[in-house]
Scaffold this motif. Sequence first.
Motif, PDB file in Angstrom:
ATOM      1  N   SER A  45      -1.481   0.168 -27.266  1.00 23.04           N
ATOM      2  CA  SER A  45      -0.238  -0.279 -26.651  1.00 23.04           C
ATOM      3  C   SER A  45      -0.527  -1.011 -25.348  1.00 23.04           C
ATOM      4  N   GLY A  46       0.252  -2.021 -25.070  1.00 23.85           N
ATOM      5  CA  GLY A  46       0.121  -2.739 -23.810  1.00 23.85           C
ATOM      6  C   GLY A  46       1.234  -2.388 -22.847  1.00 23.85           C
ATOM      7  N   ALA A  47       1.850  -1.219 -23.014  1.00 20.38           N
ATOM      8  CA  ALA A  47       3.018  -0.839 -22.234  1.00 20.38           C
ATOM      9  C   ALA A  47       2.689  -0.439 -20.792  1.00 20.38           C
ATOM     10  N   PHE A  48       1.425  -0.175 -20.476  1.00 22.19           N
ATOM     11  CA  PHE A  48       1.018   0.186 -19.121  1.00 22.19           C
ATOM     12  C   PHE A  48      -0.439  -0.225 -18.933  1.00 22.19           C
ATOM     13  N   SER A  49      -0.896  -0.238 -17.687  1.00 15.86           N
ATOM     14  CA  SER A  49      -2.268  -0.674 -17.377  1.00 15.86           C
ATOM     15  C   SER A  49      -3.263   0.444 -17.666  1.00 15.86           C
ATOM     16  N   TYR A  50      -4.259   0.117 -18.490  1.00 12.21           N
ATOM     17  CA  TYR A  50      -5.301   1.089 -18.807  1.00 12.21           C
ATOM     18  C   TYR A  50      -6.588   0.359 -19.176  1.00 12.21           C
ATOM     19  N   SER A  51      -7.668   1.114 -19.209  1.00 13.63           N
ATOM     20  CA  SER A  51      -8.973   0.593 -19.586  1.00 13.63           C
ATOM     21  C   SER A  51      -9.638   1.639 -20.473  1.00 13.63           C
ATOM     22  N   LEU A  52     -10.239   1.209 -21.562  1.00  7.53           N
ATOM     23  CA  LEU A  52     -10.820   2.137 -22.528  1.00  7.53           C
ATOM     24  C   LEU A  52     -12.330   2.151 -22.471  1.00  7.53           C
ATOM     25  N   GLU A  53     -12.885   3.337 -22.539  1.00  9.34           N
ATOM     26  CA  GLU A  53     -14.298   3.552 -22.790  1.00  9.34           C
ATOM     27  C   GLU A  53     -14.338   4.463 -24.011  1.00  9.34           C
ATOM     28  N   GLU A  54     -15.500   4.743 -24.538  1.00  6.81           N
ATOM     29  CA  GLU A  54     -15.580   5.546 -25.761  1.00  6.81           C
ATOM     30  C   GLU A  54     -14.984   6.937 -25.588  1.00  6.81           C
ATOM     31  N   THR A  55     -15.244   7.587 -24.469  1.00  4.83           N
ATOM     32  CA  THR A  55     -14.742   8.958 -24.288  1.00  4.83           C
ATOM     33  C   THR A  55     -13.802   9.109 -23.094  1.00  4.83           C
ATOM     34  N   ILE A  56     -13.480   8.018 -22.416  1.00  2.00           N
ATOM     35  CA  ILE A  56     -12.570   8.092 -21.262  1.00  2.00           C
ATOM     36  C   ILE A  56     -11.531   6.976 -21.347  1.00  2.00           C
ATOM     37  N   ILE A  57     -10.290   7.349 -21.115  1.00  3.89           N
ATOM     38  CA  ILE A  57      -9.210   6.374 -20.961  1.00  3.89           C
ATOM     39  C   ILE A  57      -8.824   6.394 -19.491  1.00  3.89           C
ATOM     40  N   TYR A  58      -8.934   5.259 -18.826  1.00  2.00           N
ATOM     41  CA  TYR A  58      -8.497   5.127 -17.443  1.00  2.00           C
ATOM     42  C   TYR A  58      -7.101   4.520 -17.452  1.00  2.00           C
ATOM     43  N   PHE A  59      -6.210   5.061 -16.615  1.00  3.06           N
ATOM     44  CA  PHE A  59      -4.847   4.535 -16.570  1.00  3.06           C
ATOM     45  C   PHE A  59      -4.346   4.455 -15.140  1.00  3.06           C
ATOM     46  N   GLN A  60      -3.515   3.456 -14.890  1.00  5.26           N
ATOM     47  CA  GLN A  60      -2.867   3.318 -13.590  1.00  5.26           C
ATOM     48  C   GLN A  60      -1.632   4.214 -13.606  1.00  5.26           C
TER      49      GLN A  60
END
Length: 130
Positions: A45-60
Motif C-alpha cells: 500500500s502507498g497510503a503512508f510513508s514506509y521503507s521495506l527490508e526483509e525483516t524490518i518495516i520502517y514507517f513514518q
Amino acid sequence: MGSNPPGAEVNSSAVEQVYKRELGRPRVYVDDFIESIANEASRGSGAFSYSLEETIIYFQLASAFDWFVVSQRRAGRDTLDRDAIRSQLTERTGEYIVSPQPIKNRLMYGINLAKAFVLGLDVPSRLILK
C-alpha cells in the motif's frame, strides 16, 4: 443444584484474550496499530510513508497514524491519539520496535517482523522483496 466451574480450557481461552503468553504481557493498543501497519505495508500500500527490508518495516509515524485513524473510523472503532501511540512505541522499543532513525529523509520507527511474529502478533515473519 450447584453448577460446575468451567474447564481449564475455557478459562485459558478467556485469559488469552487479554494476556498473550507469547508477549508475556497483556495486549496493548499499539499491538493492533503495528499489525495494521505491517500488514498494509506488506501488501504494498502507498497510503503512508514506509521503507521495506526483509525483516524490518520502517514507517513514518505521522503518515501511518493518519492512515490508521481513517481506517479505524471507517470501521467504527475509536483510536488513541498520536502521543499515546508514540509512548507505547517507545515502551515496545527493543521488544519488536526498532528505535526511530532517519530513512528517506524522514524519522521512521521500525517493526522487527521476526520478533513480532514470534511474540504472537499477526504479521508476516519476513517479506519477500522483489
